[in-house]
Design an enzyme around this catalytic site. Sequence first.
Site, mmCIF file in Angstrom:
data_model
loop_
_atom_site.group_PDB
_atom_site.id
_atom_site.type_symbol
_atom_site.label_atom_id
_atom_site.label_comp_id
_atom_site.label_asym_id
_atom_site.label_seq_id
_atom_site.Cartn_x
_atom_site.Cartn_y
_atom_site.Cartn_z
ATOM 1 N N CYS A 15 63.268 11.067 17.864
ATOM 2 C CA CYS A 15 64.450 11.896 17.933
ATOM 3 C C CYS A 15 65.394 10.915 18.955
ATOM 4 C CB CYS A 15 64.469 13.207 18.572
ATOM 5 S SG CYS A 15 63.237 14.188 17.158
HETATM 6 C C1 UGA Z 1 63.597 16.357 21.446
HETATM 7 C C2 UGA Z 1 64.611 17.302 22.221
HETATM 8 O O1 UGA Z 1 64.115 17.707 23.417
HETATM 9 C C3 UGA Z 1 64.481 18.670 21.170
HETATM 10 O O2 UGA Z 1 65.344 19.682 21.936
HETATM 11 C C4 UGA Z 1 65.177 17.897 19.987
HETATM 12 O O3 UGA Z 1 64.663 19.183 18.754
HETATM 13 C C5 UGA Z 1 64.110 17.009 19.395
HETATM 14 O O4 UGA Z 1 64.113 15.844 20.255
HETATM 15 C C6 UGA Z 1 64.682 16.435 17.840
HETATM 16 O O5 UGA Z 1 65.689 15.935 18.043
HETATM 17 O O6 UGA Z 1 64.061 16.866 17.045
HETATM 18 P P1 UGA Z 1 61.031 15.479 21.429
HETATM 19 O O7 UGA Z 1 61.445 14.264 21.094
HETATM 20 O O8 UGA Z 1 59.984 16.225 20.565
HETATM 21 O O9 UGA Z 1 62.424 16.544 21.630
HETATM 22 O O10 UGA Z 1 60.391 15.324 22.921
HETATM 23 P P2 UGA Z 1 61.222 15.484 24.411
HETATM 24 O O11 UGA Z 1 60.271 16.642 24.887
HETATM 25 O O12 UGA Z 1 62.522 15.971 24.398
HETATM 26 O O13 UGA Z 1 60.975 14.299 25.031
HETATM 27 C C7 UGA Z 1 61.341 13.019 24.730
HETATM 28 C C8 UGA Z 1 61.221 11.896 25.529
HETATM 29 O O14 UGA Z 1 61.997 11.938 26.675
HETATM 30 C C9 UGA Z 1 59.598 11.707 25.705
HETATM 31 O O15 UGA Z 1 59.198 10.238 25.756
HETATM 32 C C10 UGA Z 1 59.472 12.027 27.134
HETATM 33 O O16 UGA Z 1 58.388 11.400 27.954
HETATM 34 C C11 UGA Z 1 60.856 11.481 27.780
HETATM 35 N N1 UGA Z 1 61.217 12.375 28.994
HETATM 36 C C12 UGA Z 1 61.640 13.838 29.054
HETATM 37 C C13 UGA Z 1 61.373 11.941 30.161
HETATM 38 O O17 UGA Z 1 61.171 10.561 30.315
HETATM 39 N N2 UGA Z 1 61.920 12.625 31.504
HETATM 40 C C14 UGA Z 1 61.849 13.785 30.987
HETATM 41 O O18 UGA Z 1 62.280 14.575 32.529
HETATM 42 C C15 UGA Z 1 61.915 14.385 30.063
#
Ligand code: UGA
Length: 445
Positions: free
Chosen positions: A274
């Site tokens: 995403c």
């Molecule tokens: C993300 C959004 O959080 C959702 O709200 C959205 O619905 C989704 O994309 C989408 O568009 O379908 P997702 O990709 O499943 O969800 O995962 P996240 O938990 O957001 O993490 C995304 C990335 O950011 C991961 O690689 C995670 O490791 C990284 N991340 C997250 C960080 O590096 N630091 C943080 O503090 C949080």
Amino acid sequence: MKPHKISVIGTGYVGLSTALGFTTKDYSVIAVDTDKEKIEKINKGLLPFHEPHFQELLEKAIKTGKLSCVSTFEKAISDTDITFVTVGTPSQPDGNIDLQHIEKAACKIGKALQKKGTYHLVVIKSTVTPTTTETSLKHLIEKHSGKLCGPNFGLCMSPEFLREGSALSDVLHPDRIIIGEFDKKSGDTLEELLKEFYNKNTPPIIRTSLSTAELIKYASNAFLATKISFINTIANICEKISGADVALVAKGVGLDKRISPLFLNAGLGYGGSCFPKDIKALIACSKTLGYEPELLESVENVNKIQPLKAIELCKDLLTNLKGSHIALLGLAFKPHTDDMREAVSIPIINQLLKEGANVTVYDPVAIPNAKSIFKDKIKYAASAIQCLKKADCCILITEWDEFKKLKPEDFTKNMKKPILIDGRRIYNPNEFGKKLLFKAIGLGQ
Ligand code: UGA
């Protein structure tokens, strides 16, 4: 039996989460997909990807007949009154969104609607760039159905905000619901269904135009990605300052209610299906509209370089990578998923191989997906401890709970050289720094 019957087009993460979410409250759902193998799997109750709680839910939904998966649109449209469109909208090589799957789906929905005599609501849940629903999808449904949007069928754009790894709880307890509507009747119909579904737990609902809803989705993901690139920038500054620690900086900053502590975990950058795709699409869309979104371009650039910080830190302690044995803990783009799409492990492994290192990896669930990418170029371990055996350096890439339980002795006893790079800040530097050669993202030395 619930009054509304639901169909879902596309059985990826969003589609299956939506479908299974409705079955938890006794709705009947017909899911449509074009992939015959996937349909067969789902109808046998076998989940096509890893997601907590979904295997049990799917088995139950198939057994009780609450969910069935089919390959044609006719039955899905004729036997239901609300259709959620959840097909993938990937990136084209230039970053622009690829609308071919959703446009095909709109044509097929249109054709199936031709024969329908009653009102039907189509809800776009796939992420699409602003104006797509109104200009392209509405037109395609009208053209192929011979019907008029408004009087004959309704159209909404209601983005999904669920996260992989916590999809069920995100579907059942969303922070908000966005209803972008073509007209009042479309919005009312969707709001009625969602209020019936969430009942007393209905979150705030915001009713908007179709394009505002489309932009809310991009703005949400872009803001979260910005927070991550922001804290990673601060992490990279911390590394240059003796005694500075980004984890504590984030804690101190995050306690300000206007900022919040969430999405301020510094690390090796964001991945997944995403954020990378949506930032690219928003940049491309904005440029097409004549605006250069410099902030978003910086967010993307910071994230492109961030995974290679792991190798930089590794080289600080292990001067030559050529011929060295590097253990990687974690492959998936985040914990609780086997998804390797845009995972930061991919550029890290590629760079290590390029520099002549031998790479051994372990992940609790993502190894089958990693094998299809890296084949026999790397070694796959059966456990974290096996992965560490005889390694010269270990890089922690994904913050799975089982890696958080590892003690300094697990590294010192099993590795050839006890060098650990914490790419997600899960280990206490005071404890690990005393017993190992330890480096971490955002930790000044
Ligand atoms: C993300 C959004 O959080 C959702 O709200 C959205 O619905 C989704 O994309 C989408 O568009 O379908 P997702 O990709 O499943 O969800 O995962 P996240 O938990 O957001 O993490 C995304 C990335 O950011 C991961 O690689 C995670 O490791 C990284 N991340 C997250 C960080 O590096 N630091 C943080 O503090 C949080």
